[in-house]
Design a protein around this motif. Structure first.
Motif, PDB file in Angstrom:
ATOM      1  N   UNK B   6      23.911  38.244  38.147  1.00 56.03           N
ATOM      2  CA  UNK B   6      23.047  37.246  36.872  1.00 56.03           C
ATOM      3  C   UNK B   6      24.278  36.647  36.555  1.00 56.03           C
ATOM      4  N   UNK B   7      23.937  35.291  35.459  1.00 57.74           N
ATOM      5  CA  UNK B   7      25.028  35.297  34.463  1.00 57.74           C
ATOM      6  C   UNK B   7      23.982  34.336  33.485  1.00 57.74           C
ATOM      7  N   UNK B   8      25.137  33.834  32.798  1.00 58.37           N
ATOM      8  CA  UNK B   8      24.530  33.399  31.132  1.00 58.37           C
ATOM      9  C   UNK B   8      24.282  34.102  30.318  1.00 58.37           C
ATOM     10  N   UNK B   9      22.899  33.194  29.826  1.00 57.82           N
ATOM     11  CA  UNK B   9      21.952  33.183  29.079  1.00 57.82           C
ATOM     12  C   UNK B   9      20.811  35.098  30.172  1.00 57.82           C
ATOM     13  N   UNK B  11      22.093  36.918  32.307  1.00 61.29           N
ATOM     14  CA  UNK B  11      22.128  38.014  32.393  1.00 61.29           C
ATOM     15  C   UNK B  11      22.424  38.402  31.325  1.00 61.29           C
ATOM     16  N   UNK B  60      23.501  27.248  46.733  1.00 64.06           N
ATOM     17  CA  UNK B  60      22.532  26.589  46.001  1.00 64.06           C
ATOM     18  C   UNK B  60      21.274  27.004  46.900  1.00 64.06           C
ATOM     19  N   UNK B  76      20.623  32.616  38.391  1.00 64.73           N
ATOM     20  CA  UNK B  76      21.454  31.875  36.413  1.00 64.73           C
ATOM     21  C   UNK B  76      19.906  30.467  36.367  1.00 64.73           C
ATOM     22  N   UNK B  78      19.674  26.704  34.746  1.00 59.84           N
ATOM     23  CA  UNK B  78      20.016  25.420  34.993  1.00 59.84           C
ATOM     24  C   UNK B  78      21.521  25.519  34.320  1.00 59.84           C
ATOM     25  N   UNK B  79      22.628  24.736  34.873  1.00 64.01           N
ATOM     26  CA  UNK B  79      24.266  24.876  35.168  1.00 64.01           C
ATOM     27  C   UNK B  79      24.287  23.848  34.198  1.00 64.01           C
ATOM     28  N   UNK B  80      25.508  23.738  33.037  1.00 67.38           N
ATOM     29  CA  UNK B  80      25.548  23.498  32.275  1.00 67.38           C
ATOM     30  C   UNK B  80      27.694  23.173  32.014  1.00 67.38           C
ATOM     31  N   UNK B  81      28.258  23.073  32.691  1.00 67.56           N
ATOM     32  CA  UNK B  81      29.691  21.957  33.287  1.00 67.56           C
ATOM     33  C   UNK B  81      29.727  21.052  32.171  1.00 67.56           C
ATOM     34  N   UNK B  82      31.416  21.242  32.431  1.00 61.90           N
ATOM     35  CA  UNK B  82      31.664  19.423  32.927  1.00 61.90           C
ATOM     36  C   UNK B  82      31.992  19.424  31.288  1.00 61.90           C
TER      37      UNK B  82
END
Lengths: 151, 82
Positions: B6-9, B11, B60, B76, B78-82
């Protein structure tokens, strides 16, 4: 180095990256670069810093796939993607995308395409340190809409 | 066995970075979600979230995607990179 992907905590030098894209590269006349930086505010809140998390392994794979898709669409030379992770301060560089091509249209389009898909496919997550405390960023629907335009 | 990360929020909400479950009777991502909610009913609200994304072996996938023993499954936001 035709394609290069780097996930790193340390900063990068735009000048060094451009030099690498140009080094011994006599066929490409265009170099397009994008740099993303940490802003001091978001959605009306003051931001004092950023923490970036990623999914090691999947991150690199997803960026490789984006590069492969870009190469299928445009006639491009070298591609370099750098994405930083960990703790970042206001004004620090987060992401770099550099693309070379014989003529500018291919590099311009491919650079935008890579950033648009990085935003919605690559497993990175930002946590902002705001005046109201730590806050994980939510996805922007405009980012999804932007990526969908390419189809 | 199936390894789950699990990742980010998510996790932080689950207070869990990774766990392993037996692969028996789990054929799809959606079935795995049900098994996880069975292990901890407090997790139901997070796994019912339509925005939740999943990946199998770094790719994915959607809820109908099949999984098997030895797979690494990730959940996880939704992704928020960049």
């Amino acid at each position: 180095m035709n394609n290069s992907i780097s996930i790193q905590t340390k900063d990068f030098s735009l000048a060094d990256e451009v030099a690498l894209l140009e080094q011994d590269n006599e066929i490409d006349g265009a170099v397009v670069t994008f740099t993303g930086r940490v802003r001091n505010q978001n959605e009306g809140l003051k931001v004092s810093g950023l923490f970036l998390e990623h999914y090691p392994g999947m991150t690199e794979l997803s960026l490789e796939k984006i590069i492969t898709s870009a190469k299928e669409r445009w006639n491009i030379g070298r591609i370099k993607i750098i994405h930083r992770v960990g703790q970042l301060k206001i004004g620090e560089q987060i992401v770099f995308v550099g693309v070379t091509s014989k003529h500018r249209q291919d590099a311009f389009a491919a650079n935008e395409f890579i950033m648009d898909f990085l935003k919605v496919k690559a497993p990175f997550w930002k946590k902002e340190l705001t005046e109201e405390g730590e806050k994980w960023l939510g996805a922007r629907s405009t980012d999804n809409d932007k990526a969908k335009q390419w189809c | 066995m199936i390894k789950i990360v699990f990742f980010a929020a998510l996790r932080e909400q689950l207070d869990c970075a990774e766990l392993t479950v037996p692969a028996a009777d789990i054929a799809t991502i959606n079935q795995l979600k049900q098994v996880l909610v069975g292990l901890n009913p407090l997790w139901q609200t997070y796994f019912e979230n339509k925005a939740l994304l999943s990946a199998v072996n770094h790719d994915m996938v959607d809820g109908e995607h099949s999984i098997k023993s030895g797979d690494e499954v990730a959940f996880f936001p939704p992704v928020t990179g960049g």
